[in-house]
Design an enzyme around this catalytic site. Structure first.
Site, PDB file in Angstrom:
ATOM      1  N   SER A 181     -39.629  33.030 -68.226  1.00 13.40           N
ATOM      2  CA  SER A 181     -40.968  33.403 -67.770  1.00 13.40           C
ATOM      3  C   SER A 181     -41.253  34.878 -68.072  1.00 13.40           C
ATOM      4  O   SER A 181     -41.211  35.296 -69.216  1.00 13.40           O
ATOM      5  CB  SER A 181     -41.104  33.065 -66.282  1.00 13.40           C
ATOM      6  OG  SER A 181     -42.434  33.155 -65.853  1.00 13.40           O
ATOM      7  N   ASP A 227     -46.042  22.970 -69.443  1.00 19.95           N
ATOM      8  CA  ASP A 227     -46.081  24.272 -68.767  1.00 19.95           C
ATOM      9  C   ASP A 227     -47.513  24.626 -68.390  1.00 19.95           C
ATOM     10  O   ASP A 227     -48.376  24.776 -69.257  1.00 19.95           O
ATOM     11  CB  ASP A 227     -45.502  25.341 -69.698  1.00 19.95           C
ATOM     12  CG  ASP A 227     -45.184  26.652 -68.981  1.00 19.95           C
ATOM     13  OD1 ASP A 227     -45.790  26.919 -67.923  1.00 19.95           O
ATOM     14  OD2 ASP A 227     -44.344  27.405 -69.501  1.00 19.95           O
ATOM     15  N   HIS A 259     -42.673  24.563 -66.820  1.00 17.72           N
ATOM     16  CA  HIS A 259     -42.361  25.986 -66.844  1.00 17.72           C
ATOM     17  C   HIS A 259     -40.990  26.265 -66.243  1.00 17.72           C
ATOM     18  O   HIS A 259     -40.306  27.214 -66.631  1.00 17.72           O
ATOM     19  CB  HIS A 259     -43.433  26.744 -66.059  1.00 17.72           C
ATOM     20  CG  HIS A 259     -43.264  28.227 -66.084  1.00 17.72           C
ATOM     21  ND1 HIS A 259     -43.467  28.972 -67.227  1.00 17.72           N
ATOM     22  CD2 HIS A 259     -42.905  29.122 -65.114  1.00 17.72           C
ATOM     23  CE1 HIS A 259     -43.253  30.258 -66.964  1.00 17.72           C
ATOM     24  NE2 HIS A 259     -42.898  30.368 -65.693  1.00 17.72           N
TER      25      HIS A 259
END
Length: 312
Positions: A181, A227, A259
């Site tokens: 991330s 995601d 994600h």
């Protein structure tokens, strides 16, 4: 003492040789001569291979070996207190226990927004067991943005190679970064700041900067088809497309993934991360077979792009 923090990562807000003639040569002498030549040839080949791949570590890889939860090396680990470092908030070092294979390349890994190293801890022993020294880090703040996380990844590598208890086990010229991330966005930032890095792997990366034409580090970008935090259309895909066409690069889009897929043990992520790190940190061309020709779509791969064959 480390604090226990949430591992959730909510959406961040915007802000062939000639045959010798046998005439006049006794049979046994001919055999001996041929065996000698064969032995000499084999020795020369082995020596040449060793010279071509001085960073090669571990046995020849197979699909099974790179998909395995653990590789050929036994792994030890040590905790790094936040009080003993600067530039990041401590972490955990995972490293091959043996000292008989010489030094190893090293990788620093950052977690994502609001997360701690526990969210990416599975990568530590998995990568180390394949022949790397790995540090998973906690960041100075769980809210740190990608540029800060990039600096912290570099600080962790500097600590690892200069001050850590395992520094003598590391080849400080063979280093890479990874992150999830915002940590993935941070890995791009780190590669931008330090072009000497040998590999970068952002995992479902997030960054407000979408273009990376200045990168000179071989980069594997991993996105996820499902995601919704860092959609591939606005993050991983433009990241990849903006990389120089001359750069060794690849884009792996995970199928039926989110994600947060990089936060738990994942065979596809591990398989291609190991192959990328081995190929570019260790310069180990035995792993090229898993990257070129390009992997095809499957139950776990939505799409894979890249420039094969690799040039470096």
């Amino acid at each position: 003492m480390q604090q226990h923090r949430s591992t959730a990562s909510p959406t961040p807000t915007p802000g062939t040789a000639p045959v010798a003639r046998k005439r006049h040569r006794p049979f046994t002498a001919g055999v001996v001569a041929l065996l000698a030549v064969a032995g000499l040839s084999t020795g020369m080949t082995t020596g040449a291979q060793a010279a071509d791949n001085p960073y090669e570590r571990g046995p020849a890889p197979t699909t099974a070996s790179i998909e395995a939860v653990r590789g050929p090396y036994a792994v030890s680990q040590t905790t790094v207190s936040s009080l003993s470092v600067s530039g990041f908030d401590g972490g955990t070092i995972y490293y091959p226990t043996t000292t008989s294979d010489g030094t190893f390349g090293a990788v620093a890994i950052s977690p994502g927004f609001t997360a701690t190293q526990s969210s990416i801890a599975w990568l530590g022993p998995r990568l180390a067991s394949q022949g790397f020294v790995v540090i998973t880090i906690d960041t100075l703040s769980t809210l740190d943005q990608p540029d800060s996380r990039g600096r912290q990844l570099l600080a962790a590598l500097d600590y690892l190679t200069q001050r850590s208890t395992v520094r003598n086990r590391i080849d400080s010229t063979r280093l890479g970064v990874m992150g999830h991330s915002m940590g993935g966005g941070g890995s791009l930032e780190a590669a931008k700041s330090r072009p000497s890095l040998q590999a970068a792997i952002p995992l479902t990366g997030w960054n407000t900067d979408k273009t990376w034409p200045e990168l000179r580090t071989p980069t594997l970008i991993v996105g996820a088809d499902g995601d919704t935090v860092a959609p591939v259309s606005s993050h991983s895909e433009p990241f990849y497309e903006s990389l120089p066409s001359t750069l060794d690069k690849a884009y792996l889009e995970l199928n039926n993934a989110s994600h947060f897929t990089p936060n738990t043990s994942d065979t596809t992520i591990a398989k291609y991360s190991i192959s990328w790190l081995k190929r570019f940190i260790d310069n180990d061309t035995r792993y090229e077979q898993f990257l070129c020709p390009l992997p095809r779509p499957s139950l776990t791969i939505e799409e894979y792009r890249g420039n094969c064959p690799h040039t470096s």
